[in-house]
Design an enzyme around this catalytic site. Structure first.
Site, PDB file in Angstrom:
ATOM      1  N   PHE A  11       0.840  -1.208   0.000  1.00  0.00           N
ATOM      2  CA  PHE A  11       0.000   0.000   0.000  1.00  0.00           C
ATOM      3  C   PHE A  11       0.877   1.261   0.000  1.00  0.00           C
ATOM      4  CE2 PHE A  11      -2.210   2.729   3.392  1.00  0.00           C
ATOM      5  CZ  PHE A  11      -2.849   3.537   2.452  1.00  0.00           C
ATOM      6  N   ASP A  31      10.163  -6.534  -3.842  1.00  0.00           N
ATOM      7  CA  ASP A  31       9.046  -7.154  -3.125  1.00  0.00           C
ATOM      8  C   ASP A  31       9.073  -8.652  -3.391  1.00  0.00           C
ATOM      9  OD1 ASP A  31       6.300  -7.603  -1.976  1.00  0.00           O
ATOM     10  OD2 ASP A  31       6.281  -5.419  -2.051  1.00  0.00           O
ATOM     11  N   ASN A  32       8.498  -9.436  -2.480  1.00  0.00           N
ATOM     12  CA  ASN A  32       8.347 -10.871  -2.770  1.00  0.00           C
ATOM     13  C   ASN A  32       6.865 -11.249  -2.886  1.00  0.00           C
ATOM     14  OD1 ASN A  32       7.589 -10.701  -0.154  1.00  0.00           O
ATOM     15  ND2 ASN A  32       8.822 -12.408   0.593  1.00  0.00           N
ATOM     16  N   THR A  35       2.713 -10.159   0.888  1.00  0.00           N
ATOM     17  CA  THR A  35       1.547  -9.328   1.224  1.00  0.00           C
ATOM     18  C   THR A  35       1.330  -8.238   0.181  1.00  0.00           C
ATOM     19  OG1 THR A  35       2.907  -7.905   2.620  1.00  0.00           O
ATOM     20  CG2 THR A  35       1.733  -9.700   3.716  1.00  0.00           C
ATOM     21  N   ASP A  56      13.132 -11.510  -1.293  1.00  0.00           N
ATOM     22  CA  ASP A  56      12.703 -11.512   0.103  1.00  0.00           C
ATOM     23  C   ASP A  56      13.758 -10.758   0.908  1.00  0.00           C
ATOM     24  OD1 ASP A  56      12.216 -12.050   2.751  1.00  0.00           O
ATOM     25  OD2 ASP A  56      11.829 -14.195   2.452  1.00  0.00           O
ATOM     26  N   GLY A  73      22.483  -2.086   5.870  1.00  0.00           N
ATOM     27  CA  GLY A  73      23.799  -2.614   5.506  1.00  0.00           C
ATOM     28  C   GLY A  73      24.153  -2.179   4.094  1.00  0.00           C
ATOM     29  N   TYR A 116       5.668  -7.146  16.763  1.00  0.00           N
ATOM     30  CA  TYR A 116       5.661  -6.011  15.832  1.00  0.00           C
ATOM     31  C   TYR A 116       6.248  -4.764  16.500  1.00  0.00           C
ATOM     32  CZ  TYR A 116       3.992  -2.518  12.525  1.00  0.00           C
ATOM     33  OH  TYR A 116       3.928  -1.486  11.622  1.00  0.00           O
ATOM     34  N   TYR A 130      23.619   2.786  13.583  1.00  0.00           N
ATOM     35  CA  TYR A 130      24.312   2.980  12.292  1.00  0.00           C
ATOM     36  C   TYR A 130      24.609   4.457  12.078  1.00  0.00           C
ATOM     37  CZ  TYR A 130      24.380  -1.568   9.951  1.00  0.00           C
ATOM     38  OH  TYR A 130      24.681  -2.854   9.582  1.00  0.00           O
TER      39      TYR A 130
END
Ligand code: UDP
Length: 282
Positions: A11, A31-32, A35, A56, A73, A116, A130
């Site tokens: 979305f 994207d994989n 969702t 992924d 990274g 989450y 980082y």
């Protein structure tokens, strides 16, 4: 710039790709499709500045060629800017209202939302590490409830649930007594804020959301009015740890980005209803 967007078929990801391309950037969308939905990127298929990579992100990410904006990274390896999509969930069930970025939150680590919430909190922590240790150019956006076209019809969020239920003439499922509040931001406003933060924001977390607060019951009634639906409202149990209130304090975004939402809930809902009407008709 050449920018990598992970979750590009989702979305928010797909709207962000649209906006970055409109600004003249080149976008690598990753994207994989677990969702995310291919249909969200269908219109970009032959766009000369858009490249889709099926991957992924839990696996090591390699991308050929230069990049100026991307995940951690890889950002370090490429000398790119990194933007973390964080969430108002870092505030948990907040004891401070509205929520400024300086509030550390009230999260139940072992509750059903714990994975989450803590994952996003850790993502913020590692982003700042980082930034401090590797001098990476970073941004953290705390995204409050956002809605609009391309939400998944059945992902369980309140706006998509109510709109789909109203359009189908099914009962609207109100959890609890509906007195809990949320503040709903239209996707175009959010994406505008994200782009501004990316371009000229600082490394400290920045709330983006619409400060107009509504009870969930008010939302249900508004959806019924705007759809003209004759659906009933039925109550169901309130999920565990459901935050009772949520409203962003957006002073930081106002001051540093000159940003504030422009689309009122009623107008945004009209556009969202139009989108879902098209889906249910198809
Ligand atoms: N909610 C509801 N009916 C639904 C889906 C959600 O009453 O069909 C309520 C939910 O309990 C919460 C609010 O709406 O209080 C927002 O839920 P959502 O999952 O959209 O977002 P979040 O809880 O993460 O803010």
């Amino acid at each position: 710039m050449r920018i990598l967007v992970t979750g590009a078929a989702g979305f928010l990801g797909s709207h962000l790709c649209d906006r970055l391309l409109a600004l003249g950037h080149r976008v690598v969308g990753m994207d994989n499709f677990i969702t995310g939905s291919r249909s969200n990127l269908e219109h970009l298929k032959s766009h000369p500045n858009f490249q889709l990579v099926l991957h992924d992100v839990a696996n090591f990410i390699e991308v050929e060629g230069p990049l100026e904006g991307v995940p951690l990274g890889l950002a370090k390896a490429k000398g790119a800017r990194f933007l973390l999509a964080s969430t108002s969930e870092v505030y948990g069930d907040p004891l401070v209202h509205p929520q400024p970025e300086s509030y550390w939150g009230n999260v139940n680590p072992v509750g059903p939302r714990g994975v989450y919430d803590e994952a996003k909190r850790f993502a913020e922590a590692i982003t700042m590490a980082y930034h401090r240790f590797h001098q990476l150019d970073t941004r953290i956006v705390r995204i409050f409830n956002t809605y609009g076209p391309r939400m998944r019809p059945h992902d369980g969020r309140v706006v998509s649930n109510f709109v789909v239920q109203a359009l189908k003439g099914e009962p609207l499922t109100l959890y609890g007594d509906g007195s809990q509040t949320r503040s709903f931001c239209y996707v175009d406003d959010l994406v505008e804020g994200i782009v501004r933060l990316f371009e000229r924001g600082g490394p400290e977390p920045t709330n983006l959301g619409n400060p107009n607060e509504f009870t969930v019951r008010q939302l249900a009634e508004l959806v019924l009015r705007l759809t003209g639906s004759r659906s009933r409202i039925v109550t169901q149990p309130l999920p565990t740890d459901d935050p009772k209130v949520r409203q962003p304090d957006i002073r930081r975004a106002r001051e540093t980005l000159g940003w504030e939402p422009k689309v009122a809930l009623e107008e945004g809902l009209r556009r969202t209803i139009e989108y879902f009407s098209g889906l249910t008709a198809a």
